[in-house]
Design a protein around this motif. Structure first.
Motif, mmCIF file in Angstrom:
data_model
loop_
_atom_site.group_PDB
_atom_site.id
_atom_site.type_symbol
_atom_site.label_atom_id
_atom_site.label_comp_id
_atom_site.label_asym_id
_atom_site.label_seq_id
_atom_site.Cartn_x
_atom_site.Cartn_y
_atom_site.Cartn_z
ATOM 1 N N GLY A 135 4.397 5.725 -5.088
ATOM 2 C CA GLY A 135 4.461 5.754 -6.551
ATOM 3 C C GLY A 135 3.386 6.649 -7.158
ATOM 4 N N GLY A 136 2.386 7.040 -6.385
ATOM 5 C CA GLY A 136 1.375 7.976 -6.877
ATOM 6 C C GLY A 136 -0.006 7.386 -7.090
ATOM 7 N N VAL A 137 -0.254 6.190 -6.560
ATOM 8 C CA VAL A 137 -1.590 5.598 -6.695
ATOM 9 C C VAL A 137 -2.124 5.203 -5.320
ATOM 10 C CG1 VAL A 137 -2.987 3.725 -7.646
ATOM 11 C CG2 VAL A 137 -1.118 4.681 -8.982
ATOM 12 N N LEU A 138 -3.281 5.695 -5.015
ATOM 13 C CA LEU A 138 -3.910 5.359 -3.740
ATOM 14 C C LEU A 138 -4.946 4.265 -3.977
ATOM 15 C CD1 LEU A 138 -3.424 6.739 -0.976
ATOM 16 C CD2 LEU A 138 -5.536 8.009 -1.382
ATOM 17 N N VAL A 139 -4.826 3.169 -3.212
ATOM 18 C CA VAL A 139 -5.843 2.109 -3.267
ATOM 19 C C VAL A 139 -6.407 1.935 -1.858
ATOM 20 C CG1 VAL A 139 -4.701 0.919 -5.168
ATOM 21 C CG2 VAL A 139 -4.130 0.301 -2.800
ATOM 22 N N ALA A 140 -7.457 1.144 -1.732
ATOM 23 C CA ALA A 140 -7.990 0.869 -0.396
ATOM 24 C C ALA A 140 -7.393 -0.448 0.081
ATOM 25 C CB ALA A 140 -9.508 0.805 -0.431
ATOM 26 N N PRO A 141 -6.690 -0.448 1.229
ATOM 27 C CA PRO A 141 -6.023 -1.671 1.683
ATOM 28 C C PRO A 141 -7.023 -2.733 2.128
ATOM 29 C CG PRO A 141 -5.817 0.077 3.332
ATOM 30 C CD PRO A 141 -6.503 0.688 2.141
ATOM 31 N N GLY A 142 -6.703 -3.987 1.828
ATOM 32 C CA GLY A 142 -7.630 -5.087 2.082
ATOM 33 C C GLY A 142 -8.049 -5.238 3.534
ATOM 34 N N TRP A 143 -7.102 -5.105 4.467
ATOM 35 C CA TRP A 143 -7.407 -5.332 5.898
ATOM 36 C C TRP A 143 -8.545 -4.457 6.390
ATOM 37 C CZ3 TRP A 143 -7.070 -0.963 8.798
ATOM 38 C CH2 TRP A 143 -6.194 0.055 8.357
ATOM 39 N N PHE A 144 -8.697 -3.304 5.726
ATOM 40 C CA PHE A 144 -9.711 -2.336 6.121
ATOM 41 C C PHE A 144 -11.122 -2.944 6.041
ATOM 42 C CE2 PHE A 144 -11.543 2.057 4.876
ATOM 43 C CZ PHE A 144 -11.689 2.431 6.207
ATOM 44 N N PHE A 145 -11.299 -3.957 5.182
ATOM 45 C CA PHE A 145 -12.629 -4.516 4.924
ATOM 46 C C PHE A 145 -12.869 -5.849 5.618
ATOM 47 C CE2 PHE A 145 -11.246 -1.833 1.475
ATOM 48 C CZ PHE A 145 -12.325 -0.984 1.312
ATOM 49 N N ALA A 146 -11.869 -6.332 6.377
ATOM 50 C CA ALA A 146 -12.003 -7.628 7.028
ATOM 51 C C ALA A 146 -13.031 -7.543 8.147
ATOM 52 C CB ALA A 146 -10.653 -8.066 7.581
ATOM 53 N N ALA A 147 -14.040 -8.428 8.118
ATOM 54 C CA ALA A 147 -15.062 -8.418 9.167
ATOM 55 C C ALA A 147 -14.406 -8.710 10.516
ATOM 56 C CB ALA A 147 -16.158 -9.435 8.855
ATOM 57 N N THR A 148 -13.484 -9.658 10.540
ATOM 58 C CA THR A 148 -12.702 -9.927 11.749
ATOM 59 C C THR A 148 -11.278 -10.263 11.313
ATOM 60 O OG1 THR A 148 -13.036 -12.321 11.776
ATOM 61 C CG2 THR A 148 -14.725 -10.981 12.854
ATOM 62 N N ASP A 149 -10.351 -10.217 12.258
ATOM 63 C CA ASP A 149 -8.959 -10.530 11.940
ATOM 64 C C ASP A 149 -8.802 -11.959 11.428
ATOM 65 O OD1 ASP A 149 -8.261 -8.025 12.638
ATOM 66 O OD2 ASP A 149 -7.310 -8.540 14.544
ATOM 67 N N ASN A 150 -9.748 -12.842 11.786
ATOM 68 C CA ASN A 150 -9.649 -14.242 11.369
ATOM 69 C C ASN A 150 -9.673 -14.429 9.858
ATOM 70 O OD1 ASN A 150 -9.618 -14.922 14.033
ATOM 71 N ND2 ASN A 150 -11.809 -15.435 14.136
ATOM 72 N N VAL A 151 -10.258 -13.494 9.147
ATOM 73 C CA VAL A 151 -10.333 -13.685 7.694
ATOM 74 C C VAL A 151 -9.035 -13.240 7.003
ATOM 75 C CG1 VAL A 151 -12.835 -13.343 7.791
ATOM 76 C CG2 VAL A 151 -11.389 -11.463 7.013
ATOM 77 N N PHE A 171 0.840 -1.203 0.000
ATOM 78 C CA PHE A 171 0.000 0.000 0.000
ATOM 79 C C PHE A 171 0.872 1.250 0.000
ATOM 80 C CE2 PHE A 171 -1.783 3.548 2.320
ATOM 81 C CZ PHE A 171 -2.999 3.750 1.695
ATOM 82 N N ILE A 172 1.894 1.248 0.853
ATOM 83 C CA ILE A 172 2.762 2.432 0.974
ATOM 84 C C ILE A 172 3.581 2.640 -0.296
ATOM 85 C CG2 ILE A 172 4.752 3.371 2.248
ATOM 86 C CD1 ILE A 172 3.483 2.045 4.795
ATOM 87 N N LYS A 173 4.111 1.542 -0.865
ATOM 88 C CA LYS A 173 4.870 1.657 -2.121
ATOM 89 C C LYS A 173 3.984 2.235 -3.233
ATOM 90 C CE LYS A 173 8.865 -0.481 -1.116
ATOM 91 N NZ LYS A 173 10.079 0.340 -0.959
ATOM 92 N N LEU A 174 2.758 1.744 -3.302
ATOM 93 C CA LEU A 174 1.833 2.252 -4.327
ATOM 94 C C LEU A 174 1.556 3.738 -4.109
ATOM 95 C CD1 LEU A 174 -0.748 -0.703 -4.521
ATOM 96 C CD2 LEU A 174 0.690 0.121 -6.408
ATOM 97 N N ALA A 175 1.318 4.104 -2.853
ATOM 98 C CA ALA A 175 1.018 5.513 -2.545
ATOM 99 C C ALA A 175 2.226 6.380 -2.878
ATOM 100 C CB ALA A 175 0.626 5.657 -1.082
#
Lengths: 513, 513
Positions: B460-476, B454-458
């Protein structure tokens, strides 16, 4: 009180509720530097491209800030009559077109914070503002930010019903503080807090106060600076956060004078004077950051604006913002842009001129309805000796008019039916009804004469707000002294007059029973 | 499943939370007959007179409902480019002026409920609609209406972060249900519910489900009618209320086809067909009234609208309304009137034509970004064998392009870096990153390669939404399989292409380390 002006807010974070703490921080906060990096292409959000918004621009025919003269509108040649007859764009209205393009050519947002410095700058330095969707939302968010379920809060003994309706689900109930002509009494506040008994009161001493200090709802009372200082000092002593809900702040009307004594000259012609003459906000004495002030455009622009703002310390603002992010998000963009563009077009001077014009209009309405009461009933003033009007000039309404139909002076005024203190701010007159003179009244009677009167009035064609609706707790109710709240803000002058006439007929009839 | 269509909703009031019950009823409800009596003069409210609203009228240059052709905008001659260069009112835009006068000449509100009957009529008769201020507010109100603190709710294993952020303060946490190409899996839902162990799970079996069934956030998955029937039947069996958050409902794009196989002919030219071809809402199968559907104008008009509506049974609607009354009150009147006037001007046919045009535009954007990925990487399709894409056609991106700089075909594609299933609805592509091929990857590694990327992409000039942000729980979360969510809704075509280029460069570099 020594004001330590312009120091930073003290740490008041122990007031935050469990619910507010549990909101956590925005999970992307640590990555914010990437979000704001210039030139970055964002594929992160879920926002449509603006070309997909089906509006090219939004315009409005706004009114000029000096649309209202600084003389009250005369009931017999009222702007509102013209407005009613001919609709918007009548020759009486000064129109100022504004347009909000889809792509703004430059970012030049009006800086509310800067403008507000003129109006009510807090007495500490690191205050901040945050938009909300109107003061009911603002209070609801402040409540959940500060209070845990089961806590008690301090309120005026008569207060805004929705403020209680949104605390009740959390098992949060009010501790009523006695009132006088300035609203909440500092002596009773000190008494309640210093004599606090957890067992008798059923809970810990409150650490949050909800108050409407100007044009109080429903009493119409307005609190001066000295009383605010007294209450603030008590709040410092007992570590209490003050939530100042101030929707009627700019509707300060001054003392009512009987028609015969009224000068046609308006008191304040200069907008600078208008602002300078307003009673100061609690922010003025807030040197610690323990006031959360709620401002709204509901009464000065339109209730449908659903736009207002918090002014408070940054620690509370951060929590309030997080609450907003996960519920309402930002206030409506259409409303925000229409109001922002209006304020930009008016400018600070124009905005204060608009507010001044409004205050004069409301003054005229307040004066008119009291004049109508003075014609419909016999009106005498006395000095109050008990309760909320102790020491004040109270207006008493007697059943019969001073003159009979043939114009002859009469001396039998009948029983005193109603007492009130003419409000100096806001939209409301709080009428105390003397049910002790009612033929069927018995002391301690459970029979609600107030509700019976409400129904008679409604059947007669006048809707008022029943007094019980505003009682902080049932303890403040007294079957011998009922209340009705009358609003003079909304109906046209002819309807105001007609309503007072019906009020007189129904009331005299009711007391004959 | 036998649908008992058009019977009344069953009594589901045992689902109401303590908080919702404690809101009581509106205290003036018993007096409502007086409020609505014709000819009554109301002195009861605290509303300003409309002549004091500083707008004579509001207008907008709206876009015509057929502003967008039913062909996708070509990246090299895009409306959005014209829009960007010349601003609103470019020759490409079809303008339709609308005006909202201060005094409407007649009351002829558009009847959303009637219009909606064409789109998703529930399978019971006494359903109702209620406005809210956008689906985040809608879900927040539904949650507080249905859930007590400490309860668990059912969600997709990857879900909308704000839906979790506003339940977490109430100690309400999600139970993730496994997903496949259609979103929530019915077999896993049944397994979780039938094997529920209160001790192991730390709470009672959930009675509320939060789900985004179309263009799911973040996976892009869309659920067909059969799966909805299966899940609804399980919800009947286990007495579960379904909160259907459906912001992307009208952005149904159909299957992605590679550029070479794509016909220039649009699949649906007729708006009637467009609506008829949408996957049905959960309401279609809701014969008991256990679905609270959330619709919003955020994705089809503008996010700043802050306007949406509930469709649900009247018992829940009454509680949701009371919640609104004591918090946000009504949605912003400026927004309501601008959107209502637009819908009235467009009419039902125009509105569906607008939605059809939007869906075609998003289809073009979806196709374009996948085309860009196919050019930047080597793209091969395979059939998924595990997890959420089991049995599906999965697109795999290999490190090296198929051809080198001199145009010669290559056969060493390098490691498979990314897998995704092209979404059939919505705004998002959910990329799975194969971190197991990363040089520094170790199984069970705590080091978050996803955040590093995520940081390398940012940077480099591209912002994405990081996957962990959408995890219902840490188990997934799985350190070997990271995710990023990419939105193709917002940036211009040239920026989309540039972003995919940067994405390729950064990713190849990242996997070389």
């Amino acid at each position: 009180m020594a004001l330590e002006k312009h120091g930073k807010a003290i740490d008041l974070s122990h007031h935050l509720s469990d619910l507010s703490r549990a909101r956590g921080t925005s999970p992307l906060k640590g990555l914010i530097k990437y979000v704001t990096k210039p030139g970055t292409i964002s594929l992160a959000g879920g926002m449509p491209h603006p070309s997909y918004f089906p509006y090219a621009d939004i315009s409005a025919n706004a009114l000029a800030s000096d649309n209202f003269a600084l003389e009250p509108t005369r009931p017999d040649s009222s702007v509102s009559w013209f407005w009613k007859l001919f609709g918007a764009g009548s020759s009486k209205e000064k129109i100022m077109p504004i347009t909000i393009p889809k792509c703004p050519s430059q970012a030049d947002d009006i800086n509310l914070a800067v403008s507000l410095q003129y109006v009510y700058k807090p007495a500490y330095s690191d205050w901040t503002t945050l938009v909300q969707t109107g003061n009911t939302d603002g209070w609801s968010r402040a409540l959940q930010t500060l209070c845990n379920p089961g806590e008690l809060i301090l309120t005026e003994e008569w207060t805004y019903p929705s403020a209680l309706a949104n605390s009740q689900p959390f098992n949060i109930f009010p501790v009523p503080i006695a009132m006088d002509s300035e609203g909440m009494r500092s002596d009773d506040l000190r008494k309640v807090l210093s004599e606090w008994d957890e067992t008798a009161r059923g809970g810990k001493r409150p650490h949050v106060m909800y108050t409407v200090p100007v044009g109080q709802n429903p009493s119409g009372a307005t609190m001066g600076l000295e009383r605010k200082k007294e209450i603030y000092d008590i709040c410092v002593e007992f570590d209490i956060i003050i939530v100042e809900d101030d929707p009627y702040y700019f509707l300060q009307e001054g003392q009512y004078k009987p028609k015969s004594e009224r000068s046609s000259q308006s008191a304040h012609k200069d907008p600078g004077d208008f602002i300078a003459n307003l009673v100061p906000s609690y922010l003025k004495v807030d040197y610690q950051g323990r006031v959360i002030r709620l401002d709204t455009f509901s009464k000065t622009i339109a209730p449908g604006s659903r736009l207002g703002f918090f002014t408070c310390n940054p620690r509370f603002a951060e929590r309030l913002e997080r609450h907003g992010e996960t519920t309402t998000q930002a206030p409506c963009g259409f409303g925000q842009s229409l109001i922002t563009q209006l304020l930009k077009s008016w400018g600070y001077e124009g905005y204060t001129r608009w507010l001044h014009g409004l205050a004069v209009q409301y003054t005229g309405r307040r004066d008119y309805i009291i004049d109508c009461f003075a014609e419909e009933f016999h009106l005498r003033s006395s000095i109050g000796t008990t309760g909320i009007w102790n020491g004040l000039e109270v207006y008493d309404l007697y059943a019969k008019p001073k003159r009979n139909a043939s114009g002859l002076e009469k001396f039998d005024f009948g029983p005193k039916l109603i007492s009130f203190v003419p409000p100096t701010s806001g939209m409301f007159i709080w009428l105390k009804i003397n049910f002790r003179t009612h033929p069927s009244f018995k002391e301690g009677d459970e029979e609600p004469l107030e509700t019976q009167l409400f129904i008679k009035l409604a059947e007669g064609g006048v809707l008022v707000a029943p007094g019980w609706f505003f009682a902080a707790t049932d303890n403040v109710l007294d079957s011998g002294e009922g209340h009705v709240r009358i609003s003079f803000s909304n109906v046209d002058f002819d309807a105001l007059k007609k309503a007072v006439g019906i009020f007189g007929t129904v009331l005299r009839d009711f007391f004959k029973e």
